[in-house]
Design a protein around this motif. Structure first.
Motif, PDB file in Angstrom:
ATOM      1  N   ALA A 200      20.037   1.514  -1.616  1.00  0.00           N
ATOM      2  CA  ALA A 200      18.758   2.165  -1.913  1.00  0.00           C
ATOM      3  C   ALA A 200      17.664   1.785  -0.923  1.00  0.00           C
ATOM      4  O   ALA A 200      16.672   2.508  -0.781  1.00  0.00           O
ATOM      5  N   LEU A 201      17.813   0.642  -0.254  1.00  0.00           N
ATOM      6  CA  LEU A 201      16.802   0.197   0.704  1.00  0.00           C
ATOM      7  C   LEU A 201      16.866   1.020   1.984  1.00  0.00           C
ATOM      8  O   LEU A 201      17.936   1.451   2.413  1.00  0.00           O
ATOM      9  N   GLY A 202      15.716   1.205   2.610  1.00  0.00           N
ATOM     10  CA  GLY A 202      15.670   1.877   3.899  1.00  0.00           C
ATOM     11  C   GLY A 202      14.650   1.224   4.794  1.00  0.00           C
ATOM     12  O   GLY A 202      13.918   0.301   4.393  1.00  0.00           O
ATOM     13  N   ASP A 203      14.559   1.694   6.013  1.00  0.00           N
ATOM     14  CA  ASP A 203      13.597   1.132   6.961  1.00  0.00           C
ATOM     15  C   ASP A 203      12.158   1.394   6.544  1.00  0.00           C
ATOM     16  O   ASP A 203      11.250   0.678   6.968  1.00  0.00           O
ATOM     17  N   ARG A 204      11.937   2.417   5.680  1.00  0.00           N
ATOM     18  CA  ARG A 204      10.585   2.729   5.211  1.00  0.00           C
ATOM     19  C   ARG A 204      10.225   1.989   3.922  1.00  0.00           C
ATOM     20  O   ARG A 204       9.082   2.079   3.461  1.00  0.00           O
ATOM     21  N   THR A 205      11.159   1.268   3.351  1.00  0.00           N
ATOM     22  CA  THR A 205      10.877   0.567   2.093  1.00  0.00           C
ATOM     23  C   THR A 205       9.856  -0.538   2.323  1.00  0.00           C
ATOM     24  O   THR A 205      10.063  -1.434   3.145  1.00  0.00           O
ATOM     25  N   GLU A 206       8.760  -0.481   1.588  1.00  0.00           N
ATOM     26  CA  GLU A 206       7.686  -1.464   1.714  1.00  0.00           C
ATOM     27  C   GLU A 206       7.614  -2.413   0.527  1.00  0.00           C
ATOM     28  O   GLU A 206       7.159  -3.549   0.671  1.00  0.00           O
ATOM     29  N   VAL A 207       8.025  -1.934  -0.648  1.00  0.00           N
ATOM     30  CA  VAL A 207       7.915  -2.735  -1.870  1.00  0.00           C
ATOM     31  C   VAL A 207       9.200  -2.643  -2.669  1.00  0.00           C
ATOM     32  O   VAL A 207       9.732  -1.543  -2.876  1.00  0.00           O
ATOM     33  N   VAL A 208       9.681  -3.786  -3.128  1.00  0.00           N
ATOM     34  CA  VAL A 208      10.782  -3.854  -4.082  1.00  0.00           C
ATOM     35  C   VAL A 208      10.201  -4.349  -5.402  1.00  0.00           C
ATOM     36  O   VAL A 208       9.580  -5.419  -5.447  1.00  0.00           O
ATOM     37  N   VAL A 209      10.362  -3.559  -6.450  1.00  0.00           N
ATOM     38  CA  VAL A 209       9.885  -3.930  -7.786  1.00  0.00           C
ATOM     39  C   VAL A 209      11.108  -4.177  -8.645  1.00  0.00           C
ATOM     40  O   VAL A 209      11.850  -3.245  -8.970  1.00  0.00           O
ATOM     41  N   ALA A 210      11.338  -5.438  -9.012  1.00  0.00           N
ATOM     42  CA  ALA A 210      12.582  -5.830  -9.666  1.00  0.00           C
ATOM     43  C   ALA A 210      12.293  -6.394 -11.054  1.00  0.00           C
ATOM     44  O   ALA A 210      11.512  -7.339 -11.198  1.00  0.00           O
ATOM     45  N   HIS A 211      12.954  -5.834 -12.059  1.00  0.00           N
ATOM     46  CA  HIS A 211      12.748  -6.231 -13.448  1.00  0.00           C
ATOM     47  C   HIS A 211      13.958  -7.002 -13.958  1.00  0.00           C
ATOM     48  O   HIS A 211      15.099  -6.611 -13.723  1.00  0.00           O
ATOM     49  N   SER A 212      13.709  -8.117 -14.651  1.00  0.00           N
ATOM     50  CA  SER A 212      14.746  -8.840 -15.374  1.00  0.00           C
ATOM     51  C   SER A 212      15.897  -9.255 -14.449  1.00  0.00           C
ATOM     52  O   SER A 212      15.665  -9.850 -13.389  1.00  0.00           O
ATOM     53  N   LEU A 213      17.148  -8.948 -14.820  1.00  0.00           N
ATOM     54  CA  LEU A 213      18.289  -9.299 -13.982  1.00  0.00           C
ATOM     55  C   LEU A 213      18.195  -8.647 -12.604  1.00  0.00           C
ATOM     56  O   LEU A 213      18.736  -9.164 -11.624  1.00  0.00           O
ATOM     57  N   GLY A 214      17.476  -7.538 -12.513  1.00  0.00           N
ATOM     58  CA  GLY A 214      17.280  -6.901 -11.218  1.00  0.00           C
ATOM     59  C   GLY A 214      16.600  -7.802 -10.214  1.00  0.00           C
ATOM     60  O   GLY A 214      16.805  -7.656  -9.001  1.00  0.00           O
ATOM     61  N   SER A 215      15.799  -8.761 -10.693  1.00  0.00           N
ATOM     62  CA  SER A 215      15.154  -9.692  -9.759  1.00  0.00           C
ATOM     63  C   SER A 215      16.177 -10.621  -9.116  1.00  0.00           C
ATOM     64  O   SER A 215      16.013 -11.037  -7.961  1.00  0.00           O
ATOM     65  N   VAL A 216      17.227 -10.963  -9.861  1.00  0.00           N
ATOM     66  CA  VAL A 216      18.307 -11.782  -9.299  1.00  0.00           C
ATOM     67  C   VAL A 216      19.058 -10.978  -8.239  1.00  0.00           C
ATOM     68  O   VAL A 216      19.348 -11.475  -7.145  1.00  0.00           O
ATOM     69  N   VAL A 217      19.339  -9.722  -8.558  1.00  0.00           N
ATOM     70  CA  VAL A 217      20.027  -8.838  -7.613  1.00  0.00           C
ATOM     71  C   VAL A 217      19.218  -8.710  -6.326  1.00  0.00           C
ATOM     72  O   VAL A 217      19.751  -8.864  -5.211  1.00  0.00           O
ATOM     73  N   ALA A 218      17.932  -8.418  -6.455  1.00  0.00           N
ATOM     74  CA  ALA A 218      17.080  -8.235  -5.283  1.00  0.00           C
ATOM     75  C   ALA A 218      16.978  -9.514  -4.464  1.00  0.00           C
ATOM     76  O   ALA A 218      17.068  -9.479  -3.226  1.00  0.00           O
ATOM     77  N   TYR A 219      16.785 -10.644  -5.138  1.00  0.00           N
ATOM     78  CA  TYR A 219      16.666 -11.918  -4.421  1.00  0.00           C
ATOM     79  C   TYR A 219      17.920 -12.210  -3.596  1.00  0.00           C
ATOM     80  O   TYR A 219      17.837 -12.519  -2.396  1.00  0.00           O
ATOM     81  N   GLU A 220      19.088 -12.122  -4.222  1.00  0.00           N
ATOM     82  CA  GLU A 220      20.322 -12.452  -3.512  1.00  0.00           C
ATOM     83  C   GLU A 220      20.581 -11.486  -2.359  1.00  0.00           C
ATOM     84  O   GLU A 220      20.992 -11.903  -1.264  1.00  0.00           O
ATOM     85  N   ALA A 221      20.339 -10.203  -2.588  1.00  0.00           N
ATOM     86  CA  ALA A 221      20.596  -9.212  -1.539  1.00  0.00           C
ATOM     87  C   ALA A 221      19.636  -9.383  -0.371  1.00  0.00           C
ATOM     88  O   ALA A 221      20.029  -9.249   0.797  1.00  0.00           O
ATOM     89  N   LEU A 222      18.371  -9.691  -0.648  1.00  0.00           N
ATOM     90  CA  LEU A 222      17.404  -9.881   0.426  1.00  0.00           C
ATOM     91  C   LEU A 222      17.682 -11.162   1.206  1.00  0.00           C
ATOM     92  O   LEU A 222      17.478 -11.212   2.431  1.00  0.00           O
ATOM     93  N   CYS A 223      18.159 -12.192   0.527  1.00  0.00           N
ATOM     94  CA  CYS A 223      18.555 -13.418   1.236  1.00  0.00           C
ATOM     95  C   CYS A 223      19.707 -13.138   2.204  1.00  0.00           C
ATOM     96  O   CYS A 223      19.801 -13.758   3.273  1.00  0.00           O
ATOM     97  N   ALA A 224      20.581 -12.217   1.822  1.00  0.00           N
ATOM     98  CA  ALA A 224      21.758 -11.920   2.638  1.00  0.00           C
ATOM     99  C   ALA A 224      21.446 -10.985   3.802  1.00  0.00           C
ATOM    100  O   ALA A 224      22.320 -10.751   4.649  1.00  0.00           O
TER     101      ALA A 224
END
Length: 286
Positions: A158-182
């Motif tokens: 879902a991420l692209g070069d134009r993505t400026e903000v990631v809004v992550a709720h609940s378990l989604g915050s874990v998903v976003a954190y791990e994916a962004l670290c990678a």
């Protein structure tokens, strides 16, 4: 590609990205307008959807199979339910705590936890099956490598070069954190976490990838700004402040969501959320 990417939490297995966006997008706009910002176009917002990965296969019975205390697995499921119980008892006088045996119908701690939580404002009207199912999705994410990888892949797609903000709720915050670290090479984004369990020691924090070191987690390299928003009554966000574990660059913001402490809609309609998201879209510090 979208400027804003949402990442949902647990219990979304029977919906889909468009139906979720139909709820989340108006709430997002309300929060942005309340904070004095501008509404993004609908096609500038996307949902990183993974709920179907947790959807049960068909069976011969009617509805979802019932779950009770005997189905709760030791480890993450059991400990998460017990931690929710302990925290709910501290907040809600209607909830008997682990040390209160006056209302106990059984010595089984998980059954006592489920019975006590059923009296809490947080789980009002929620049956045992849904409470257990919530804990089970957290357990599956951390103990099933294929599921974890598939969930993260949905977010990364879902991420692209134009993505400026990631809004992550609940378990989604874990998903976003791990994916962004990678993905340290991807363009910078602002991360806004809502009702996040990232700071829950032993059950979530200590199971993250990459693993924390000496009690501190790695900062996700693509994140230029991180705003963490939590309601005091949100049982999922047991640790309200992430700064002590993830670094003082995290800005922890308390809010009040009313009766629905973990619901994403009051999180998104809050002025504080609108300010954080609006500032990122405008390219300024929140």
């Amino acid at each position: 590609m979208s400027r804003i990417v949402f990442v949902h939490g647990i219990a979304q297995e029977t919906v889909g990205p468009e139906s979720l966006l139909a709820e989340w997008y108006p709430a997002l706009c309300d929060g942005l307008v309340l904070a004095g910002g501008e509404k993004p176009a609908r096609d500038e917002v996307a949902m990183a959807f993974y709920g179907d990965l947790f959807r049960q296969a068909g069976h011969r019975g009617i509805g979802s199979p019932e779950l009770d205390a005997s189905d709760v697995e030791d480890g993450i499921e059991r400990e998460l339910l017990l931690q929710w119980w302990e925290y709910a008892a501290r907040l809600d006088p209607r909830v008997s705590g682990p040390g209160d045996r006056t209302r106990a119908r059984t010595p089984h701690p998980v059954q006592r936890a489920l019975e006590a939580l059923s009296h809490s404002a947080f789980f009002a009207g929620v049956g045992e099956r849904l409470m257990i199912g919530a804990a089970r999705q957290v357990r599956r994410y951390f103990t099933e490598p294929q599921t974890r990888a598939a969930v993260r892949e949905r977010f990364e797609r879902a991420l692209g070069d134009r993505t400026e903000v990631v809004v992550a709720h609940s378990l989604g915050s874990v998903v976003a954190y791990e994916a962004l670290c990678a993905r340290p090479d991807r363009p910078d984004v602002t991360l806004v976490t809502l009702g996040s369990p990232l700071g829950v020691r032993n059950l979530v924090f200590d199971r993250l990838l990459p693993p924390p070191h000496a009690g501190r987690a790695r900062w996700p390299a693509p994140v230029r700004r991180w705003v963490n928003i939590a309601d005091r009554g949100d049982l999922v966000a047991l640790a309200k402040e992430l700064g002590p574990l993830f670094g003082d660059r995290v800005r922890d913001v308390p809010i009040h969501n009313g009766a629905k402490a973990h619901d994403v809609r009051p999180y998104l309609t809050a002025r504080e959320s609108g300010e954080a998201i609006g500032a990122a879209l405008a390219g300024r510090s929140s």
